[in-house]
Design a protein around this motif. Structure first.
Motif, PDB file in Angstrom:
ATOM      1  N   TYR A 297       1.029  -1.077   0.220  1.00  0.00           N
ATOM      2  CA  TYR A 297       0.124   0.577  -0.077  1.00  0.00           C
ATOM      3  C   TYR A 297       0.802   1.490  -0.118  1.00  0.00           C
ATOM      4  O   TYR A 297       0.182   2.066   0.065  1.00  0.00           O
ATOM      5  CB  TYR A 297      -0.885   0.041   1.181  1.00  0.00           C
ATOM      6  CG  TYR A 297      -1.790  -1.147   1.045  1.00  0.00           C
ATOM      7  CD1 TYR A 297      -3.104  -1.052   0.671  1.00  0.00           C
ATOM      8  CD2 TYR A 297      -1.813  -2.195   2.017  1.00  0.00           C
ATOM      9  CE1 TYR A 297      -4.054  -1.956   0.185  1.00  0.00           C
ATOM     10  CE2 TYR A 297      -2.410  -3.213   1.646  1.00  0.00           C
ATOM     11  CZ  TYR A 297      -3.711  -3.693   1.745  1.00  0.00           C
ATOM     12  OH  TYR A 297      -4.661  -3.859   1.566  1.00  0.00           O
ATOM     13  N   GLY A 298       2.048   1.232   0.131  1.00  0.00           N
ATOM     14  CA  GLY A 298       2.833   2.026  -0.091  1.00  0.00           C
ATOM     15  C   GLY A 298       3.143   3.136   1.556  1.00  0.00           C
ATOM     16  O   GLY A 298       2.864   2.242   2.790  1.00  0.00           O
ATOM     17  N   ASP A 299       3.490   4.305   1.311  1.00  0.00           N
ATOM     18  CA  ASP A 299       3.942   5.008   3.126  1.00  0.00           C
ATOM     19  C   ASP A 299       2.297   5.273   3.653  1.00  0.00           C
ATOM     20  O   ASP A 299       3.049   5.442   5.351  1.00  0.00           O
ATOM     21  CB  ASP A 299       4.421   6.531   2.778  1.00  0.00           C
ATOM     22  CG  ASP A 299       5.892   6.437   1.696  1.00  0.00           C
ATOM     23  OD1 ASP A 299       6.117   5.371   1.807  1.00  0.00           O
ATOM     24  OD2 ASP A 299       7.048   7.258   1.426  1.00  0.00           O
ATOM     25  N   CYS A 300       1.104   4.603   3.658  1.00  0.00           N
ATOM     26  CA  CYS A 300       0.161   5.413   4.408  1.00  0.00           C
ATOM     27  C   CYS A 300      -0.726   3.810   3.729  1.00  0.00           C
ATOM     28  O   CYS A 300      -1.038   3.510   2.879  1.00  0.00           O
ATOM     29  CB  CYS A 300      -0.394   6.671   3.827  1.00  0.00           C
ATOM     30  SG  CYS A 300      -2.227   6.997   4.398  1.00  0.00           S
ATOM     31  N   PHE A 301      -1.233   3.051   5.511  1.00  0.00           N
ATOM     32  CA  PHE A 301      -2.091   2.011   4.871  1.00  0.00           C
ATOM     33  C   PHE A 301      -2.895   2.083   6.523  1.00  0.00           C
ATOM     34  O   PHE A 301      -3.138   2.569   7.757  1.00  0.00           O
ATOM     35  CB  PHE A 301      -1.440   0.964   4.747  1.00  0.00           C
ATOM     36  CG  PHE A 301      -0.504   0.398   5.475  1.00  0.00           C
ATOM     37  CD1 PHE A 301      -0.683  -0.082   6.675  1.00  0.00           C
ATOM     38  CD2 PHE A 301       1.416   0.971   5.248  1.00  0.00           C
ATOM     39  CE1 PHE A 301       0.684  -0.902   8.456  1.00  0.00           C
ATOM     40  CE2 PHE A 301       2.426   0.869   6.341  1.00  0.00           C
ATOM     41  CZ  PHE A 301       1.768  -0.466   7.243  1.00  0.00           C
ATOM     42  N   THR A 302      -3.921   1.370   6.561  1.00  0.00           N
ATOM     43  CA  THR A 302      -4.545   1.249   8.262  1.00  0.00           C
ATOM     44  C   THR A 302      -4.702   0.142   7.664  1.00  0.00           C
ATOM     45  O   THR A 302      -5.217  -0.823   7.476  1.00  0.00           O
ATOM     46  CB  THR A 302      -6.195   2.392   7.529  1.00  0.00           C
ATOM     47  OG1 THR A 302      -6.269   2.903   7.364  1.00  0.00           O
ATOM     48  CG2 THR A 302      -7.152   2.229   8.634  1.00  0.00           C
TER      49      THR A 302
ATOM     50  N   PRO B 299      -9.683   2.278  17.384  1.00  0.00           N
ATOM     51  CA  PRO B 299     -10.367   2.509  16.226  1.00  0.00           C
ATOM     52  C   PRO B 299      -9.715   2.230  15.870  1.00  0.00           C
ATOM     53  O   PRO B 299      -8.031   1.706  15.549  1.00  0.00           O
ATOM     54  CB  PRO B 299      -9.764   4.375  16.742  1.00  0.00           C
ATOM     55  CG  PRO B 299      -8.982   4.420  18.016  1.00  0.00           C
ATOM     56  CD  PRO B 299      -9.303   3.371  18.505  1.00  0.00           C
ATOM     57  N   PRO B 300      -9.113   2.920  13.764  1.00  0.00           N
ATOM     58  CA  PRO B 300      -8.418   2.220  12.658  1.00  0.00           C
ATOM     59  C   PRO B 300      -7.217   2.841  12.929  1.00  0.00           C
ATOM     60  O   PRO B 300      -6.873   4.296  13.356  1.00  0.00           O
ATOM     61  CB  PRO B 300      -8.974   2.999  11.621  1.00  0.00           C
ATOM     62  CG  PRO B 300     -10.899   2.743  12.077  1.00  0.00           C
ATOM     63  CD  PRO B 300     -10.433   3.345  13.295  1.00  0.00           C
ATOM     64  N   LEU B 301      -6.416   2.157  12.326  1.00  0.00           N
ATOM     65  CA  LEU B 301      -5.224   3.275  13.295  1.00  0.00           C
ATOM     66  C   LEU B 301      -4.123   3.391  11.776  1.00  0.00           C
ATOM     67  O   LEU B 301      -3.679   2.015  10.684  1.00  0.00           O
ATOM     68  CB  LEU B 301      -3.563   1.737  13.385  1.00  0.00           C
ATOM     69  CG  LEU B 301      -3.930   1.255  15.409  1.00  0.00           C
ATOM     70  CD1 LEU B 301      -3.011   0.577  15.759  1.00  0.00           C
ATOM     71  CD2 LEU B 301      -3.804   2.564  15.899  1.00  0.00           C
ATOM     72  N   VAL B 302      -4.435   4.674  11.265  1.00  0.00           N
ATOM     73  CA  VAL B 302      -3.709   5.087   9.556  1.00  0.00           C
ATOM     74  C   VAL B 302      -2.370   5.443   9.488  1.00  0.00           C
ATOM     75  O   VAL B 302      -1.595   6.193  10.765  1.00  0.00           O
ATOM     76  CB  VAL B 302      -4.543   6.110   9.366  1.00  0.00           C
ATOM     77  CG1 VAL B 302      -4.038   6.231   7.764  1.00  0.00           C
ATOM     78  CG2 VAL B 302      -5.998   5.640   9.568  1.00  0.00           C
ATOM     79  N   PHE B 303      -1.310   4.293   9.560  1.00  0.00           N
ATOM     80  CA  PHE B 303       0.096   4.197   9.881  1.00  0.00           C
ATOM     81  C   PHE B 303       0.658   5.373   9.080  1.00  0.00           C
ATOM     82  O   PHE B 303      -0.254   5.066   7.079  1.00  0.00           O
ATOM     83  CB  PHE B 303       1.188   2.703   9.289  1.00  0.00           C
ATOM     84  CG  PHE B 303       0.911   2.146  10.813  1.00  0.00           C
ATOM     85  CD1 PHE B 303       0.113   1.478  11.161  1.00  0.00           C
ATOM     86  CD2 PHE B 303       2.350   1.713  10.808  1.00  0.00           C
ATOM     87  CE1 PHE B 303       0.159   0.765  12.303  1.00  0.00           C
ATOM     88  CE2 PHE B 303       1.801   0.898  11.766  1.00  0.00           C
ATOM     89  CZ  PHE B 303       0.839   0.669  12.981  1.00  0.00           C
ATOM     90  N   PHE B 304       2.063   5.766   9.213  1.00  0.00           N
ATOM     91  CA  PHE B 304       2.459   7.189   7.990  1.00  0.00           C
ATOM     92  C   PHE B 304       3.934   6.797   8.306  1.00  0.00           C
ATOM     93  O   PHE B 304       4.517   6.596   8.848  1.00  0.00           O
ATOM     94  CB  PHE B 304       2.054   8.571   8.107  1.00  0.00           C
ATOM     95  CG  PHE B 304       0.713   8.496   8.159  1.00  0.00           C
ATOM     96  CD1 PHE B 304       0.752   9.206   6.549  1.00  0.00           C
ATOM     97  CD2 PHE B 304      -0.112   8.637   8.472  1.00  0.00           C
ATOM     98  CE1 PHE B 304      -0.805   9.172   5.949  1.00  0.00           C
ATOM     99  CE2 PHE B 304      -1.901   9.678   8.507  1.00  0.00           C
ATOM    100  CZ  PHE B 304      -1.821   9.350   6.852  1.00  0.00           C
ATOM    101  N   SER B 305       4.993   6.703   7.058  1.00  0.00           N
ATOM    102  CA  SER B 305       5.950   6.896   7.324  1.00  0.00           C
ATOM    103  C   SER B 305       7.229   8.037   6.484  1.00  0.00           C
ATOM    104  O   SER B 305       8.091   6.798   6.163  1.00  0.00           O
ATOM    105  CB  SER B 305       6.627   5.469   6.440  1.00  0.00           C
ATOM    106  OG  SER B 305       5.810   4.987   5.937  1.00  0.00           O
ATOM    107  N   SER B 306       6.208   8.599   6.353  1.00  0.00           N
ATOM    108  CA  SER B 306       7.487   9.805   5.112  1.00  0.00           C
ATOM    109  C   SER B 306       7.366  11.166   6.233  1.00  0.00           C
ATOM    110  O   SER B 306       6.523  11.100   6.999  1.00  0.00           O
ATOM    111  CB  SER B 306       6.234  10.185   3.813  1.00  0.00           C
ATOM    112  OG  SER B 306       5.257  11.160   3.871  1.00  0.00           O
ATOM    113  N   PRO B 307       8.815  11.482   5.524  1.00  0.00           N
ATOM    114  CA  PRO B 307       8.756  12.460   6.625  1.00  0.00           C
ATOM    115  C   PRO B 307       7.548  14.040   6.454  1.00  0.00           C
ATOM    116  O   PRO B 307       7.537  14.560   7.774  1.00  0.00           O
ATOM    117  CB  PRO B 307       9.461  12.673   6.269  1.00  0.00           C
ATOM    118  CG  PRO B 307      10.460  11.673   5.699  1.00  0.00           C
ATOM    119  CD  PRO B 307       9.893  11.137   4.577  1.00  0.00           C
TER     120      PRO B 307
END
Ligand code: HEM
Length: 445
Positions: free
Chosen positions: A34-39, A46-54
């Motif tokens: 899914y790339g740098d953002c996924f749930t 609650p849904p955890l929306v992951f982010f990994s771009s600065p």
């Protein structure tokens, strides 16, 4: 209507199992797909929306804390740390509590603790067996617990120290198991949890802590350097001191937030060093040049650039806290994505620290990268960020430097043969498997 970003399609109960038992492959697979953002979806969360771009991490850490609070994402530790803990407070009360707690943790204040930290490290090293494997994690925990008892709680060795220490060891072993903290879990898994004992133990610990607080109030804080004494003296803007309950909650908070975290970070640093003898040699050469044969002193620490780089690189490659979250109260834009209210915006420390666009050859342990590059606080954030940046970061880094300098100048270690160290979950942290066994070859005086 704004929808949550897509993510793994597995049922939430299966996602929970992945997140608990194989978190790294789970995150990596999701990032590949899914790339740098996924749930990620977990039951009763609650849904955890992951982010990994600065860019996204920056949006999270610079967001308005009223609109994206952190305290409520940490409700699971509240039975342990209490409702007045800076960890779980939000809004004005959180800001006020941080103001009171910050001065004792200021970098310069740490100098008062160097002798205690070095002495405790020496006492621990002196007990290590030669030629027989022992778990480094347990030894590091011994050091960090004793350091907190002496420098934060201000308790000298003796009967009270031993009593509180024994209670706290049991409290930490029961209290950092998430299964014991979720109120509905014992009904489901009865025999596998110890929630009842945990609750009883919290009562015993509270009694011991209230006793220590009242003794300190009676004796006065004059001439004392421990953090409890400073907190007893602290006054807010209205001139009000912290109450006994608030002091109790913050003491337990510092123990829970500061003991195992620092010990695990130290264990990971040793793990990486033991794989790379040439880095150990370089480190020992720096220690020899800056410190010489005497014990490390506060004035040496800012000259130990390579030691600093080694610790940072270990925190980059094996961060012990994999994610930090902020609850989204109203729709917000993070890293170019619209998020609806009711999700947790999650800055993923692990994935950002391994992002190939930010860190070339991310899986390689290479301390030199910190000598040539000063990463932004959104590329490298082992201590989180924004208004929730770890209160104990300066304390932890100071302690890690003293412990590493003492150990490396006194002993020669190697990794126990025939064991492969993996990342395993210990409560909310990522720790080395089997307690990271090592063997001591030689002990200097
Ligand atoms: C290497 C050791 C440590 C690591 C990796 C670490 C990491 C973290 C992280 C990731 C957070 C959450 C930040 C966020 O949500 O943005 C945090 C918060 C916190 N840490 Fe640490 N920590 C360490 C040591 C310590 C120590 C030694 C203490 C105190 C003695 C401490 C006290 C706290 C407190 C009180 C908070 C809550 C701050 C707030 O919510 O305002 N930590 N830490």
């Amino acid at each position: 209507m704004i929808s949550t970003p897509s993510g793994p399609k597995l049922p939430s109960s299966i996602q929970l199992l992945h997140w608990l038992f194989r978190p790294i492959p789970f995150m990596q697979q999701a990032a590949r797909h899914y790339g740098d953002c996924f749930t990620v979806r977990l039951p009763a969360n609650p849904p955890l929306v992951f982010f990994s771009s600065p860019e996204a991490v920056k949006d999270i850490f610079t967001s308005d804390p009223e609109k994206m609070p952190a305290g409520q994402t940490r409700a699971i530790v509240q039975p342990l740390v209490g409702q007045h803990s800076v960890l779980v407070l939000d809004g004005a009360r959180h800001a006020q509590e941080r103001k009171l707690l910050m001065p004792p943790f200021h970098g310069e204040r740490m100098q008062a603790y160097s002798t205690i930290m070095a002495d405790i490290t020496d006492q621990t090293i002196n007990r290590w067996p030669v030629g027989r494997a022992f778990p480094m994690q347990a030894e590091m925990q011994e050091i960090t617990l004793n350091v907190i008892l002496r420098t934060v709680f201000g308790i000298e060795e003796g009967a009270q120290f031993s009593h509180l220490r024994a209670l706290l060891i049991e409290l930490l072993s029961l209290g950092t198991n998430p299964l014991n903290l979720i109120p509905w879990f014992p009904r489901l898994l009865g025999p596998f949890t110890n929630r009842q004992r945990l609750m009883q133990l919290i009562g015993e610990v509270d009694q011991a802590l209230y006793e220590a607080i009242s003794q300190r109030r009676a004796a006065g804080a004059a001439g004392r350097t421990d953090i409890l004494s400073m907190l007893i003296e602290a006054r807010d803007e209205q001139g009000q001191p912290l109450t006994d309950i608030e002091l109790r909650d913050e003491l337990v908070t510092m123990l829970v937030a500061g003991h195992e975290t620092t010990a695990t970070s130290l264990s990971w640093t040793f793990h990486h060093l033991l794989q790379r003898p040439e880095i150990v040699d370089k480190l020992k050469a720096e220690l020899h040049q800056v410190v010489g044969a005497d014990p490390v002193q506060p004035q040496h620490l800012q000259k130990l650039d390579y030691l600093d780089a080694v610790i940072k690189e270990a925190q980059r490659l094996t961060p012990i806290v994999p994610v930090v979250g902020r609850y989204v109260r109203e729709p917000v834009r993070i890293g170019g994505r619209e998020l609806p209210a009711g999700v947790v915006a999650t800055a993923c420390i692990y994935l950002t620290h391994h992002h190939p666009a930010v860190w070339p050859q991310p899986e390689r342990f290479d301390p030199d990268r910190f000598l040539v590059k000063r990463p932004s606080p959104y590329e490298f954030f082992p201590f989180g960020g924004g208004n929730r940046y770890c209160l104990g970061a300066a304390f932890a880094l100071y302690e890690m430097k003293i412990v590493l300098a003492r150990v490396l100048s006194r002993v020669t270690l190697h990794a126990a043969p025939g064991r492969t160290v993996r990342v395993v979950r210990r409560g909310v942290t990522f720790a080395p498997s089997e307690g990271m066994p090592v063997v001591l070859d030689r002990l200097a005086a």
